[in-house]
Motif scaffolding. Structure first.
Motif, PDB file in Angstrom:
ATOM      1  N   ALA A  44       1.640   3.926  -2.993  1.00  0.00           N
ATOM      2  CA  ALA A  44       0.725   5.164  -2.617  1.00  0.00           C
ATOM      3  C   ALA A  44       2.246   6.276  -2.809  1.00  0.00           C
ATOM      4  O   ALA A  44       1.797   7.495  -3.125  1.00  0.00           O
ATOM      5  CB  ALA A  44       0.110   5.442  -1.452  1.00  0.00           C
ATOM      6  N   CYS A  45       3.367   6.097  -2.753  1.00  0.00           N
ATOM      7  CA  CYS A  45       4.346   7.108  -2.144  1.00  0.00           C
ATOM      8  C   CYS A  45       5.588   6.841  -3.370  1.00  0.00           C
ATOM      9  O   CYS A  45       6.270   7.956  -3.608  1.00  0.00           O
ATOM     10  CB  CYS A  45       5.011   6.761  -0.905  1.00  0.00           C
ATOM     11  SG  CYS A  45       3.597   7.141   0.541  1.00  0.00           S
TER      12      CYS A  45
ATOM     13  N   CYS B 238       2.374   7.444   5.757  1.00  0.00           N
ATOM     14  CA  CYS B 238       1.322   6.062   5.361  1.00  0.00           C
ATOM     15  C   CYS B 238       1.544   5.051   6.533  1.00  0.00           C
ATOM     16  O   CYS B 238       0.738   4.687   6.990  1.00  0.00           O
ATOM     17  CB  CYS B 238       1.980   5.547   3.985  1.00  0.00           C
ATOM     18  SG  CYS B 238       0.979   4.130   3.649  1.00  0.00           S
TER      19      CYS B 238
ATOM     20  N   ARG C  87       0.755  -1.283  -0.077  1.00  0.00           N
ATOM     21  CA  ARG C  87      -0.034   0.105  -0.043  1.00  0.00           C
ATOM     22  C   ARG C  87       0.946   1.303   0.025  1.00  0.00           C
ATOM     23  O   ARG C  87       0.538   2.173  -0.770  1.00  0.00           O
ATOM     24  CB  ARG C  87      -0.918   0.009   1.274  1.00  0.00           C
ATOM     25  CG  ARG C  87      -1.753   1.310   1.123  1.00  0.00           C
ATOM     26  CD  ARG C  87      -2.530   1.219   2.568  1.00  0.00           C
ATOM     27  NE  ARG C  87      -3.329  -0.094   2.797  1.00  0.00           N
ATOM     28  CZ  ARG C  87      -3.692  -0.654   3.683  1.00  0.00           C
ATOM     29  NH1 ARG C  87      -3.835   0.178   4.781  1.00  0.00           N
ATOM     30  NH2 ARG C  87      -4.448  -1.672   3.766  1.00  0.00           N
ATOM     31  N   CYS C  88       1.806   1.305   1.030  1.00  0.00           N
ATOM     32  CA  CYS C  88       2.707   2.445   0.815  1.00  0.00           C
ATOM     33  C   CYS C  88       3.504   2.645  -0.136  1.00  0.00           C
ATOM     34  O   CYS C  88       3.744   3.796  -0.732  1.00  0.00           O
ATOM     35  CB  CYS C  88       3.426   2.604   2.282  1.00  0.00           C
ATOM     36  SG  CYS C  88       2.181   2.648   3.768  1.00  0.00           S
TER      37      CYS C  88
ATOM     38  N   CYS D 250       6.483  10.468   2.707  1.00  0.00           N
ATOM     39  CA  CYS D 250       5.144   9.776   2.387  1.00  0.00           C
ATOM     40  C   CYS D 250       4.964   8.468   3.211  1.00  0.00           C
ATOM     41  O   CYS D 250       3.979   8.171   3.492  1.00  0.00           O
ATOM     42  CB  CYS D 250       4.856   9.930   0.797  1.00  0.00           C
ATOM     43  SG  CYS D 250       3.440   8.910   0.271  1.00  0.00           S
TER      44      CYS D 250
END
Length: 116
Positions: A40-41, A61, A36-37, A57
């Motif tokens: 997203a980042c 997260c 996920r992180c 980020c």
């Protein structure tokens, strides 16, 4: 869990199984967090190292994930505590013997109207 009714070999096998399951659960959660992180980042693949904004980020997260997990765990514990106290009171108020239960069911059955 209480495994006192099992012999020592069975207890050891159950403990090993539980530890394996806990490790699988941890790895599933950890992999989900990383996935996920990362998605997203991390957007720039022109360098081997993370850029400052990507590091920030990822930290944010992970912090959000851990705070969310902590909050969900606390709410789950509150919910379970409330449910168990309700169930305990309910059972103490409405516990009746099997004979009384049978008699009350018989009375309900007799009081039902019959249609002919």
């Amino acid at each position: 869990m209480d495994f006192s009714s099992l012999n020592p070999n069975e207890q050891a096998a159950m403990n090993k199984l539980i530890e394996k399951k806990q490790m699988q659960d941890f790895m599933r959660v950890y992999s989900g967090l990383v996935d996920r992180c990362f998605n997203a980042c991390v957007n720039d693949f022109t360098s081997k190292t993370l850029m400052t904004k990507e590091v920030t980020c990822v930290q944010n997260c992970a912090d959000k994930f851990f705070k969310h997990s902590e909050r969900v765990g606390a709410r789950f514990a509150e919910h379970n505590a409330g449910w168990f106290s309700f169930a305990r009171v309910y059972l103490s108020l409405y516990t009746i013997s099997p004979q009384k239960l049978w008699v009350s069911q018989l009375q309900v059955a007799r009081s039902r109207p019959t249609f002919t």
